[in-house]
Motif scaffolding. Sequence first.
Motif, mmCIF file in Angstrom:
data_model
loop_
_atom_site.group_PDB
_atom_site.id
_atom_site.type_symbol
_atom_site.label_atom_id
_atom_site.label_comp_id
_atom_site.label_asym_id
_atom_site.label_seq_id
_atom_site.Cartn_x
_atom_site.Cartn_y
_atom_site.Cartn_z
ATOM 1 N N GLY A 108 0.820 -1.219 0.000
ATOM 2 C CA GLY A 108 0.000 0.000 0.000
ATOM 3 C C GLY A 108 0.847 1.259 0.000
ATOM 4 N N LEU A 109 1.899 1.269 0.816
ATOM 5 C CA LEU A 109 2.779 2.438 0.870
ATOM 6 C C LEU A 109 3.503 2.655 -0.462
ATOM 7 C CD1 LEU A 109 4.235 1.976 4.465
ATOM 8 C CD2 LEU A 109 2.622 3.739 3.700
ATOM 9 N N VAL A 110 3.981 1.567 -1.052
ATOM 10 C CA VAL A 110 4.646 1.680 -2.356
ATOM 11 C C VAL A 110 3.652 2.171 -3.412
ATOM 12 C CG1 VAL A 110 5.720 0.360 -4.222
ATOM 13 C CG2 VAL A 110 6.475 0.022 -1.868
ATOM 14 N N ALA A 111 2.435 1.632 -3.405
ATOM 15 C CA ALA A 111 1.418 2.054 -4.371
ATOM 16 C C ALA A 111 1.092 3.540 -4.204
ATOM 17 C CB ALA A 111 0.157 1.211 -4.215
ATOM 18 N N ARG A 117 3.874 10.048 -7.406
ATOM 19 C CA ARG A 117 4.841 10.390 -8.453
ATOM 20 C C ARG A 117 4.165 10.545 -9.808
ATOM 21 N NH1 ARG A 117 10.357 6.912 -7.487
ATOM 22 N NH2 ARG A 117 10.918 7.895 -5.523
ATOM 23 N N LYS A 118 3.273 9.636 -10.124
ATOM 24 C CA LYS A 118 2.569 9.715 -11.415
ATOM 25 C C LYS A 118 1.652 10.941 -11.449
ATOM 26 C CE LYS A 118 2.625 5.073 -13.177
ATOM 27 N NZ LYS A 118 1.840 4.014 -13.777
ATOM 28 N N GLY A 119 0.988 11.215 -10.337
ATOM 29 C CA GLY A 119 0.101 12.378 -10.265
ATOM 30 C C GLY A 119 0.868 13.681 -10.363
ATOM 31 N N GLY A 120 2.043 13.745 -9.735
ATOM 32 C CA GLY A 120 2.856 14.948 -9.757
ATOM 33 C C GLY A 120 3.506 15.198 -11.094
ATOM 34 N N SER A 121 3.840 14.135 -11.835
ATOM 35 C CA SER A 121 4.524 14.314 -13.109
ATOM 36 C C SER A 121 3.569 14.673 -14.240
ATOM 37 C CB SER A 121 5.303 13.044 -13.473
ATOM 38 O OG SER A 121 4.410 11.973 -13.713
ATOM 39 N N GLN A 122 2.276 14.441 -14.050
ATOM 40 C CA GLN A 122 1.308 14.736 -15.106
ATOM 41 C C GLN A 122 0.810 16.166 -15.039
ATOM 42 O OE1 GLN A 122 -1.762 11.825 -14.742
ATOM 43 N NE2 GLN A 122 -0.511 10.174 -15.572
ATOM 44 N N GLY A 123 0.891 16.790 -13.874
ATOM 45 C CA GLY A 123 0.288 18.108 -13.713
ATOM 46 C C GLY A 123 1.210 19.231 -13.732
#
Length: 123
Positions: A108-111, A117-123
């Motif tokens: 869960g922590l890794v997810a 990271r994915k959310g931050g790199s898209q915006g």
Amino acid sequence: MRYLMKLFIQVLFFIVLSWLMNQLVIWLHLPVPGSILGMLLLFIMLQAKIIPRKWVESGSDWLIATMLLFFIPPAVGIIGYRQLVISSGVQIALVIGLGTIIVMLCSGLVAQQVARRKGGSQG
């Protein structure tokens, strides 16, 4: 038919990778299971973009979907160790339970980190 051939090749890749890493572990006398070494090597190759994700995605999805089948024989094999289960069943259950909780928490922590990271790199 093409999908099945792709699936077969990808699963065969995982089998060959596992066998090769087991042979390497035996040859080098490493204290690490070959499967762990294989996962590490695959992770590095995926991260370095040596192997594109699409080359292993279908095979890995199929293996994960059928993973439960691989646990049936060991579960049935427990019947042969009835005395051990009677004498140490509580300790075994505690280890299984705590291990499951630890794996779930770490996953869960890794997810969450990956999602951030994915959310931050898209915006």
